[in-house]
Design a protein around this motif. Sequence first.
Motif, PDB file in Angstrom:
ATOM      1  N   SER A  41     140.001 -59.536  90.961  1.00  0.00           N
ATOM      2  CA  SER A  41     139.009 -59.622  92.035  1.00  0.00           C
ATOM      3  C   SER A  41     139.757 -59.613  93.360  1.00  0.00           C
ATOM      4  N   GLY A  42     139.034 -59.808  94.435  1.00  0.00           N
ATOM      5  CA  GLY A  42     139.644 -59.876  95.755  1.00  0.00           C
ATOM      6  C   GLY A  42     139.415 -58.622  96.565  1.00  0.00           C
ATOM      7  N   GLU A  43     139.686 -58.746  97.853  1.00  0.00           N
ATOM      8  CA  GLU A  43     139.431 -57.661  98.796  1.00  0.00           C
ATOM      9  C   GLU A  43     140.238 -56.399  98.478  1.00  0.00           C
ATOM     10  N   SER A  55     134.571 -57.223  91.356  1.00  0.00           N
ATOM     11  CA  SER A  55     135.506 -57.916  90.484  1.00  0.00           C
ATOM     12  C   SER A  55     135.309 -57.296  89.108  1.00  0.00           C
TER      13      SER A  55
END
Length: 143
Positions: A41-43, A55
Motif C-alpha cells: 500500500s502507500g502513495e 492497496s
Amino acid sequence: MSDDATPSAHHFGITVSDLDEALAFYRDVLGLDVLAEFEVSGEAFAEGVAVEGASADFAHLDADGARVELVSYDPAGDDVRGGAVNDTGATHLGLSVPDLDAFHESLPDDVETLADGPRTTASGTTILFVRDPDGNLIEVLEG
C-alpha cells in the motif's frame, strides 16, 4: 540495448477478486506451491499502478520455476472476467502436466473447462483450457 536495460521475466500476474479463493484454486487444484503472501500500500504504490488510494494483497506461487502472482486490489476495478480466448487483449497462463487425461479426471466438478475433455490439435499438442474462480483462462498442455 545494454544488458542493464534488457528485461528478463520476473512473474506472470493475474488480478483476482478474492485472494483466498484464488489461492485455494491455484494451490489445491493446480498444485502450485506458495512462495510468499504479502500486502502493498502507500502513495508510491498507488502512483505506480495509477489507481488512486490503491492497496493490494499478493500471493506468489511457483509453477516449476515460473513465478505466478495473484493480486487482489482495493479498490477493485471493473469486472472483465469470462472473456473468450480470442478477445483482443485476452491473456492466459500456460501450464504443463505429464498426463492431461489424469489431470482432467482429477479436477473438481465445479471447475469450468472450455471443452468436455482434452483435445489434440493439428500440431500434435494436447490441450485443455480451464477457468479459475474469477474466469481467468489457464491452458493446460500435456508434455
